[in-house]
Design a protein around this motif. Structure first.
Motif, PDB file in Angstrom:
ATOM      1  N   GLY A  26     -45.093 -13.383  38.728  1.00  0.00           N
ATOM      2  CA  GLY A  26     -44.474 -14.431  38.451  1.00  0.00           C
ATOM      3  C   GLY A  26     -43.124 -14.302  37.868  1.00  0.00           C
ATOM      4  N   ARG A  27     -42.496 -13.097  38.115  1.00  0.00           N
ATOM      5  CA  ARG A  27     -40.875 -12.920  37.441  1.00  0.00           C
ATOM      6  C   ARG A  27     -40.410 -12.388  38.666  1.00  0.00           C
ATOM      7  N   PHE A  28     -39.029 -12.502  38.386  1.00  0.00           N
ATOM      8  CA  PHE A  28     -38.088 -12.091  39.135  1.00  0.00           C
ATOM      9  C   PHE A  28     -38.147 -10.327  38.791  1.00  0.00           C
ATOM     10  N   ALA A  29     -38.382  -9.721  39.857  1.00  0.00           N
ATOM     11  CA  ALA A  29     -38.354  -8.123  39.807  1.00  0.00           C
ATOM     12  C   ALA A  29     -37.273  -7.295  40.108  1.00  0.00           C
ATOM     13  N   ILE A 363     -31.852 -17.096  37.780  1.00  0.00           N
ATOM     14  CA  ILE A 363     -32.264 -15.904  38.608  1.00  0.00           C
ATOM     15  C   ILE A 363     -31.735 -14.779  38.084  1.00  0.00           C
ATOM     16  N   ALA A 364     -32.335 -13.933  37.366  1.00  0.00           N
ATOM     17  CA  ALA A 364     -32.156 -12.717  36.819  1.00  0.00           C
ATOM     18  C   ALA A 364     -33.272 -11.877  36.543  1.00  0.00           C
ATOM     19  N   VAL A 365     -33.357 -10.678  36.636  1.00  0.00           N
ATOM     20  CA  VAL A 365     -34.522  -9.904  36.865  1.00  0.00           C
ATOM     21  C   VAL A 365     -35.396  -9.775  35.184  1.00  0.00           C
ATOM     22  N   GLY A 366     -36.339 -10.137  35.161  1.00  0.00           N
ATOM     23  CA  GLY A 366     -37.185 -10.410  34.143  1.00  0.00           C
ATOM     24  C   GLY A 366     -37.747 -11.736  33.783  1.00  0.00           C
TER      25      GLY A 366
END
Length: 415
Positions: A26-29, A363-366
């Protein structure tokens, strides 16, 4: 790295060239070129399309949407809109509000809106019917959209006994923030004071309908800014409409912008409604009545563009597309350069996210994997061309899919 989903060759504003976006739990990895992925991961080819964090709607009225067929309007004025809706809502039921709100909410979801602040009327006529109905929608559609409920007194507070107590009850029952509408009150400054009183009591943000006419000789902005500073509520107050600002000369506008920026008061401009209702007494050279959000942004004011009403006397049209609202504003404000169109895009994405104090947006990791894919390559094109939302993802789950239209070409003729 293991992913649940990989989106291939998408464009993110501010990054050079297409990238892959990896999503897990469910997160940007991960975000980068040519991300590897196991065979079990779902993959979507974006073919260079723009990916954004999802549109953010800061001002809409789900509870009184889709009632144009119930209201016979003749003059098209703000006064008439308030009166006809006040009469219509006497027949509202909780199920009716839910059904109409659902229709509007689903339109917004399909247009790429993923976060929304809806204003809900509370007074002795409607009671908490609207609040309860929209609270149900908030729960039922949390898989697609984060909904924030702002309860407010549309028809006045001090002149409407029992309304204050209902606002308290709504806040005690989980309303996300408190709103106001001083221009309908018998004592506007007292209403502003009492709304801030509730904000402090329940530790919630504030969002006022404000200064909704074209007479710039007086404003309630001054009092809202004063109270915001007095209560230390900077960054937690927004005002909507403020059509008076459209009638100010440049130097006067700069002074008001400086005051708003210093106080930490954000502004939401509602082009569709304000164009429709303002200037009704003019026979020619009709004023637009739309506050110059781009000019306020240049002075450091956080601004958003929003829908307000859909299919009712305040705005008898609307498809819940924030891109359409941004495009409409660009036309009215005569902002057509690429950088100006990008600024309009920001006012339906990153800036309203700031206005609503949203954490981990974009849109960023985490960050939560919330995104919308648009059938274009960059933000300016999105606004200029009214780019179609192609795909939506909420917390890593595909929430809608809208395949781009294709031309059905005939077979080549045989000579």
């Amino acid at each position: 790295m293991v992913f649940d989903t990989v989106l291939r060759n998408g464009r993110i504003a501010g990054l050079h060239g297409p990238v892959d976006i990896g999503v897990r739990d469910g997160r940007f990895a991960a975000i980068g070129a040519a991300l590897g992925a196991p065979d079990s991961a779902r993959e979507f080819a974006l073919d260079g399309r723009l990916v954004t964090g999802g549109f953010v709607e800061t001002h809409i009225h789900l509870d009184k949407s889709c009632i144009s067929d119930r209201c016979a309007c003749r003059t098209g004025t703000l006064k008439e809109a308030i009166e006809t809706v006040a009469a219509a809502k006497l027949a509202f039921t909780e199920e009716d509000i839910y059904a109409r709100g659902r229709r509007t909410l689903e339109k917004a979801i399909l247009q790429g809106t993923m976060r929304m602040r809806t204003h809900v009327e509370v007074d002795p006529r409607i009671g908490l019917k609207g609040f309860r109905a929209i609270s149900r929608l908030k729960r039922d559609y949390d898989w697609a959209i984060d909904l924030e409920i702002c309860v407010f007194p549309q028809e006045g507070l001090n002149n409407d006994p029992g309304t204050f107590e209902l606002l308290v009850e709504a806040c005690e029952s989980g309303a996300d923030l408190i709103g106001g509408c001083p221009y309908t009150d018998s004592d506007p400054h007292l209403q502003i004071a009492r709304i801030f009183e509730l904000a402090r009591r329940f530790d919630v943000d504030v969002d006022f309908h404000l200064d909704f006419d074209l007479d710039p000789s007086w404003m309630h902005i001054d009092e809202v800014c004063r109270k915001t500073k007095a209560h230390g509520w900077g960054g937690r107050v927004a005002i909507g409409h403020v059509t008076k600002l459209s009638a100010l000369e440049p130097q006067a506008l700069q002074r008001v912008a400086a005051k708003l920026s210093q106080a930490g008061v954000a502004v939401t401009v509602l082009p569709a409604t304000d164009l429709f209702l303002m200037g009704r007494d003019a026979t020619h050279s009709v004023p637009r009545g739309v506050a110059p959000a781009h000019r306020l942004c240049e002075q450091g004011v956080v601004c958003s563009l929003a829908t307000n009403n859909v299919l009712n006397p305040f705005t008898p049209f609307g498809d819940c597309s924030l891109l359409r609202i941004a495009n409409l504003y660009a036309n009215v404000a005569q902002t057509g350069r690429a950088d100006q169109l990008e600024a309009c895009f920001d006012m339906v994405t990153t800036l309203p996210a700031r206005l609503m104090n949203l954490k981990r947006y974009g849109i960023a990791v985490g960050n939560p994997a919330d995104l919308v894919v648009l059938d274009c390559a960059d933000p300016a094109s999105a606004v200029a061309e009214l780019a179609q939302p192609v795909l939506g993802m909420k917390r890593g789950r595909i929430s809608f899919w809208n395949a781009p239209a294709t031309i059905n070409r005939p077979e080549p003729r045989q000579e």
